[in-house]
Motif scaffolding. Structure first.
Motif, PDB file in Angstrom:
ATOM      1  N   TRP A  68     -15.460  -5.353   4.300  1.00  9.41           N
ATOM      2  CA  TRP A  68     -14.955  -5.106   5.658  1.00  9.41           C
ATOM      3  C   TRP A  68     -13.443  -4.856   5.657  1.00  9.41           C
ATOM      4  O   TRP A  68     -12.937  -4.125   6.508  1.00  9.41           O
ATOM      5  CB  TRP A  68     -15.281  -6.312   6.534  1.00  9.41           C
ATOM      6  CG  TRP A  68     -15.394  -6.016   7.995  1.00  9.41           C
ATOM      7  CD1 TRP A  68     -14.514  -6.358   8.989  1.00  9.41           C
ATOM      8  CD2 TRP A  68     -16.477  -5.332   8.646  1.00  9.41           C
ATOM      9  NE1 TRP A  68     -14.984  -5.933  10.206  1.00  9.41           N
ATOM     10  CE2 TRP A  68     -16.178  -5.301  10.026  1.00  9.41           C
ATOM     11  CE3 TRP A  68     -17.657  -4.750   8.195  1.00  9.41           C
ATOM     12  CZ2 TRP A  68     -17.039  -4.711  10.960  1.00  9.41           C
ATOM     13  CZ3 TRP A  68     -18.506  -4.155   9.119  1.00  9.41           C
ATOM     14  CH2 TRP A  68     -18.192  -4.144  10.474  1.00  9.41           C
ATOM     15  N   MET A  69     -12.752  -5.440   4.688  1.00 10.92           N
ATOM     16  CA  MET A  69     -11.295  -5.315   4.641  1.00 10.92           C
ATOM     17  C   MET A  69     -10.820  -4.198   3.716  1.00 10.92           C
ATOM     18  O   MET A  69      -9.615  -3.959   3.606  1.00 10.92           O
ATOM     19  CB  MET A  69     -10.674  -6.644   4.221  1.00 10.92           C
ATOM     20  CG  MET A  69     -10.866  -7.751   5.248  1.00 10.92           C
ATOM     21  SD  MET A  69      -9.932  -9.270   4.861  1.00 10.92           S
ATOM     22  CE  MET A  69     -10.793  -9.839   3.401  1.00 10.92           C
ATOM     23  N   GLU A  70     -11.742  -3.500   3.039  1.00 10.69           N
ATOM     24  CA  GLU A  70     -11.348  -2.425   2.134  1.00 10.69           C
ATOM     25  C   GLU A  70     -11.175  -1.107   2.895  1.00 10.69           C
ATOM     26  O   GLU A  70     -11.901  -0.835   3.852  1.00 10.69           O
ATOM     27  CB  GLU A  70     -12.404  -2.236   1.044  1.00 10.69           C
ATOM     28  CG  GLU A  70     -12.470  -3.373   0.046  1.00 10.69           C
ATOM     29  CD  GLU A  70     -13.479  -3.103  -1.050  1.00 10.69           C
ATOM     30  OE1 GLU A  70     -14.041  -1.979  -1.074  1.00 10.69           O
ATOM     31  OE2 GLU A  70     -13.716  -4.008  -1.867  1.00 10.69           O
ATOM     32  N   PRO A  71     -10.224  -0.280   2.481  1.00 17.12           N
ATOM     33  CA  PRO A  71     -10.087   1.037   3.107  1.00 17.12           C
ATOM     34  C   PRO A  71     -11.374   1.846   2.978  1.00 17.12           C
ATOM     35  O   PRO A  71     -12.046   1.802   1.940  1.00 17.12           O
ATOM     36  CB  PRO A  71      -8.942   1.692   2.319  1.00 17.12           C
ATOM     37  CG  PRO A  71      -8.190   0.547   1.727  1.00 17.12           C
ATOM     38  CD  PRO A  71      -9.210  -0.506   1.438  1.00 17.12           C
ATOM     39  N   ALA A  72     -11.718   2.580   4.032  1.00 17.53           N
ATOM     40  CA  ALA A  72     -12.945   3.373   4.045  1.00 17.53           C
ATOM     41  C   ALA A  72     -12.667   4.723   4.685  1.00 17.53           C
ATOM     42  O   ALA A  72     -12.057   4.798   5.765  1.00 17.53           O
ATOM     43  CB  ALA A  72     -14.044   2.643   4.807  1.00 17.53           C
ATOM     44  N   HIS A  95      -9.182   9.366  10.468  1.00 13.32           N
ATOM     45  CA  HIS A  95      -7.997   8.807   9.820  1.00 13.32           C
ATOM     46  C   HIS A  95      -8.431   8.027   8.582  1.00 13.32           C
ATOM     47  O   HIS A  95      -9.209   7.070   8.682  1.00 13.32           O
ATOM     48  CB  HIS A  95      -7.233   7.909  10.789  1.00 13.32           C
ATOM     49  CG  HIS A  95      -6.796   8.618  12.031  1.00 13.32           C
ATOM     50  ND1 HIS A  95      -5.793   9.566  12.032  1.00 13.32           N
ATOM     51  CD2 HIS A  95      -7.230   8.534  13.308  1.00 13.32           C
ATOM     52  CE1 HIS A  95      -5.629  10.039  13.248  1.00 13.32           C
ATOM     53  NE2 HIS A  95      -6.484   9.432  14.049  1.00 13.32           N
ATOM     54  N   TRP A  96      -7.923   8.430   7.430  1.00 17.32           N
ATOM     55  CA  TRP A  96      -8.334   7.835   6.177  1.00 17.32           C
ATOM     56  C   TRP A  96      -7.526   6.581   5.875  1.00 17.32           C
ATOM     57  O   TRP A  96      -6.449   6.354   6.404  1.00 17.32           O
ATOM     58  CB  TRP A  96      -8.158   8.847   5.050  1.00 17.32           C
ATOM     59  CG  TRP A  96      -9.170   9.953   5.086  1.00 17.32           C
ATOM     60  CD1 TRP A  96     -10.056  10.240   6.093  1.00 17.32           C
ATOM     61  CD2 TRP A  96      -9.399  10.915   4.062  1.00 17.32           C
ATOM     62  NE1 TRP A  96     -10.821  11.318   5.760  1.00 17.32           N
ATOM     63  CE2 TRP A  96     -10.444  11.758   4.515  1.00 17.32           C
ATOM     64  CE3 TRP A  96      -8.840  11.146   2.819  1.00 17.32           C
ATOM     65  CZ2 TRP A  96     -10.939  12.823   3.753  1.00 17.32           C
ATOM     66  CZ3 TRP A  96      -9.327  12.209   2.065  1.00 17.32           C
ATOM     67  CH2 TRP A  96     -10.364  13.028   2.521  1.00 17.32           C
ATOM     68  N   GLY A  97      -8.093   5.777   4.979  1.00 12.23           N
ATOM     69  CA  GLY A  97      -7.345   4.655   4.418  1.00 12.23           C
ATOM     70  C   GLY A  97      -7.326   3.404   5.269  1.00 12.23           C
ATOM     71  O   GLY A  97      -6.581   2.470   4.955  1.00 12.23           O
ATOM     72  N   LEU A  98      -8.132   3.350   6.321  1.00  7.38           N
ATOM     73  CA  LEU A  98      -8.180   2.173   7.175  1.00  7.38           C
ATOM     74  C   LEU A  98      -9.483   1.416   6.939  1.00  7.38           C
ATOM     75  O   LEU A  98     -10.540   2.013   6.752  1.00  7.38           O
ATOM     76  CB  LEU A  98      -8.092   2.559   8.658  1.00  7.38           C
ATOM     77  CG  LEU A  98      -6.855   3.353   9.097  1.00  7.38           C
ATOM     78  CD1 LEU A  98      -6.969   3.707  10.565  1.00  7.38           C
ATOM     79  CD2 LEU A  98      -5.585   2.568   8.817  1.00  7.38           C
TER      80      LEU A  98
END
Length: 260
Positions: A68-72, A95-98
């Motif tokens: 859940w806390m990893e960028p997706a 938006h990437w990287g969130l």
């Protein structure tokens, strides 16, 4: 046999410049709307908590706090029965990287459309039942998160369904992670979750004229308008940084799934 509706891998898909040779999907959440635990708007979506355990990850409500806390950059929503894929939609985030935690924490103002151009992949089993009013597979459009209006909140909806205006208290938006009495900008449920409900079917049931809101399963509060109904399946949420294709109908799910 499967019905292959959409698979777009160019044009609308802005490819990640770094591709792994064997990209992997990770299970972030599973929703079972009849396991006795209600994943309404206020439960688990915006924090770093864990829910359930790996043993029941695909049969009960489950959330992996680390995933859940990893960028997706990509998200797959999978309807399944006993871990076997029945339907899947894949979206690329705008938006990437969130991380999902970051995305679901953005409740004020919320009401964010998080993809563009609809799903980049959609597959539904030819013999799948209860598709027409499924909150994910019965409507088109893009993903929207944290759809709040008046004192209502919905964590995952599609823009092809009815999206209530911000100040319209019609209780008529439906999706995953719902609550008809909450503060959608803080994620706090009122009345002990009396109007929380995990999975709500697509329907036109405005508060002013309708008192029979159809929900899947029994995981909902005691609000008089919430009516238990059939479970169409579990809904698993997978994320990846670089996988844009999810294995199709009939695939056996696991905590990690190879894209090919």
């Amino acid at each position: 046999m499967i019905l292959l509706l959409t698979l777009l891998t160019s044009g609308a898909l802005a490819a990640n410049p770094i591709r792994h040779s064997n990209p992997v999907w990770q299970l972030a959440m599973n929703l079972n709307p009849a396991d006795g635990h209600t994943m309404g708007y206020s439960t688990g979506w915006a924090d770093d908590s864990s829910i359930g355990n790996e043993h029941g990850a695909l049969s009960m409500d489950f959330k992996d706090r680390w995933v859940w806390m990893e960028p997706a950059d990509f998200i797959a929503i999978v309807r399944h029965h006993h871990g076997e894929v029945e339907a899947v939609k894949v979206f690329q985030f705008n938006h990437w990287g969130l991380s999902l935690q970051k995305r679901f924490s953005e409740m004020n103002p919320g009401r964010r459309v998080v993809s563009t151009g609809g799903p980049i992949q959609e597959e539904i089993a030819e013999d799948a039942k209860n598709i027409a009013d499924d909150p994910i597979f019965g409507v088109g459009g893009d993903l929207a998160f944290n759809w709040g209006y008046s004192d209502n909140g919905h964590r995952i909806v599609l823009t092809g369904g009815h999206l209530s205006a911000e100040n319209n208290n019609d209780d008529n938006t439906h999706g995953l992670g719902n609550d008809f009495w909450c503060d959608p900008k803080t994620g706090v449920s009122h009345g002990g979750g009396v109007w929380a409900h995990e999975v709500s079917n697509i329907q036109d049931c405005p508060l002013a004229s309708c008192r029979h809101v159809r929900v899947q399963g029994t995981d909902h509060g005691s609000g008089a308008h919430l009516k238990s109904g059939p479970v169409y399946g579990n809904y698993a949420i997978y994320v990846s940084r670089d996988a844009y294709h999810f294995p199709g109908v009939g695939t056996e799910l696991a905590l990690e799934v190879n894209a090919y």
